[in-house]
Design a protein around this motif. Structure first.
Motif, mmCIF file in Angstrom:
data_model
loop_
_atom_site.group_PDB
_atom_site.id
_atom_site.type_symbol
_atom_site.label_atom_id
_atom_site.label_comp_id
_atom_site.label_asym_id
_atom_site.label_seq_id
_atom_site.Cartn_x
_atom_site.Cartn_y
_atom_site.Cartn_z
ATOM 1 N N ILE A 99 -8.868 25.285 8.186
ATOM 2 C CA ILE A 99 -9.503 25.247 6.865
ATOM 3 C C ILE A 99 -9.447 23.784 6.454
ATOM 4 O O ILE A 99 -8.373 23.168 6.473
ATOM 5 C CB ILE A 99 -8.751 26.095 5.817
ATOM 6 N N VAL A 100 -10.607 23.209 6.115
ATOM 7 C CA VAL A 100 -10.669 21.801 5.729
ATOM 8 C C VAL A 100 -11.340 21.671 4.372
ATOM 9 O O VAL A 100 -12.085 22.551 3.938
ATOM 10 C CB VAL A 100 -11.441 20.955 6.777
ATOM 11 N N ILE A 101 -11.066 20.552 3.704
ATOM 12 C CA ILE A 101 -11.760 20.210 2.464
ATOM 13 C C ILE A 101 -12.601 18.968 2.749
ATOM 14 O O ILE A 101 -12.127 18.017 3.386
ATOM 15 C CB ILE A 101 -10.768 19.971 1.293
ATOM 16 N N ARG A 102 -13.865 18.985 2.308
ATOM 17 C CA ARG A 102 -14.749 17.830 2.499
ATOM 18 C C ARG A 102 -14.361 16.754 1.499
ATOM 19 O O ARG A 102 -14.286 16.994 0.295
ATOM 20 C CB ARG A 102 -16.216 18.202 2.282
ATOM 21 N N ALA A 103 -14.086 15.566 2.006
ATOM 22 C CA ALA A 103 -13.707 14.437 1.154
ATOM 23 C C ALA A 103 -14.200 13.154 1.804
ATOM 24 O O ALA A 103 -14.513 13.129 2.990
ATOM 25 C CB ALA A 103 -12.191 14.397 0.975
ATOM 26 N N LYS A 104 -14.262 12.114 1.009
ATOM 27 C CA LYS A 104 -14.668 10.819 1.560
ATOM 28 C C LYS A 104 -13.524 9.828 1.402
ATOM 29 O O LYS A 104 -12.720 9.921 0.465
ATOM 30 C CB LYS A 104 -15.940 10.298 0.908
ATOM 31 N N SER A 105 -13.477 8.897 2.312
ATOM 32 C CA SER A 105 -12.445 7.877 2.278
ATOM 33 C C SER A 105 -12.645 6.993 1.059
ATOM 34 O O SER A 105 -13.778 6.714 0.667
ATOM 35 C CB SER A 105 -12.517 7.028 3.551
ATOM 36 N N GLU A 106 -11.546 6.543 0.494
ATOM 37 C CA GLU A 106 -11.651 5.623 -0.641
ATOM 38 C C GLU A 106 -12.332 4.322 -0.234
ATOM 39 O O GLU A 106 -12.839 3.597 -1.074
ATOM 40 C CB GLU A 106 -10.271 5.329 -1.218
ATOM 41 N N ARG A 107 -12.370 4.053 1.062
ATOM 42 C CA ARG A 107 -12.951 2.805 1.565
ATOM 43 C C ARG A 107 -14.393 2.948 2.010
ATOM 44 O O ARG A 107 -15.029 1.975 2.376
ATOM 45 C CB ARG A 107 -12.118 2.290 2.727
ATOM 46 N N SER A 108 -14.931 4.175 2.021
ATOM 47 C CA SER A 108 -16.300 4.403 2.476
ATOM 48 C C SER A 108 -17.027 5.244 1.442
ATOM 49 O O SER A 108 -16.564 6.310 1.069
ATOM 50 C CB SER A 108 -16.292 5.133 3.821
ATOM 51 N N SER A 109 -18.166 4.783 1.001
ATOM 52 C CA SER A 109 -18.898 5.524 -0.012
ATOM 53 C C SER A 109 -19.931 6.478 0.583
ATOM 54 O O SER A 109 -20.485 7.299 -0.124
ATOM 55 C CB SER A 109 -19.604 4.553 -0.961
#
Length: 158
Positions: A99-109
């Motif tokens: 089970i994963v949550i979709r998120a983005k890196s603080e360093r990549s928009s």
């Protein structure tokens, strides 16, 4: 309400995967701890950085109320097929044994990734299911409490 044995206070770096970190002040945010390849990762669930993540190991600048051993529950009425429609940030996806949550890196928009919340589940094979609404809980049965849940999208948010 939380029992004294259900929480501690500390830094993101002290929290283990499947911990929820609750803010103590207006300057702190709600965060869930997952992992990427066994490295603990902090995913913001609130504030201006919602659904952005960073490696939590050694992170001593961010702090809060740490609630370990949380569970994630999905709202089955919001299920979708991630192969047919793009999973938005914050969606929870059941894929392979995880089970994963979709998120983005603080360093990549631009790019997002799946931060593992659960692994070692029975295999879903080549199939996936995404969920737009989900919540974080502790306890079971009459002792179950909801600590955080996704917000309803307004018509203007669609």
């Amino acid at each position: 309400m939380l029992s004294p044995s259900e929480f501690t206070v500390g830094t993101f770096g002290q929290a283990v995967p499947l911990s929820l970190i609750l803010p103590r002040t207006q300057y702190e945010e709600t965060v869930i701890i997952g992992h990427i390849e066994k490295a603990p990762v902090a995913v913001f669930l609130s504030g201006q950085h919602a659904f952005q993540y960073f490696l939590a190991t050694g992170s001593n600048n961010w702090r809060g109320l740490i609630v370990p051993n949380i569970r994630v529950e999905v709202d089955e009425t919001t299920v979708f097929d991630p192969d047919e429609s793009r999973a938005s940030l914050g969606a929870v996806i059941r894929t392979d044994t995880r089970i994963v949550i979709r998120a983005k890196s603080e360093r990549s928009s631009n790019s997002s990734t799946g931060i593992t919340l659960y692994d070692d589940l029975s295999s879903a094979g080549e199939f996936q299911a995404g969920f737009k609404k989900w919540q974080v809980v502790i306890g079971n049965g009459p002792e179950k409490r909801v600590l955080w849940q996704t917000k309803e999208k307004r018509e203007t948010d669609a």
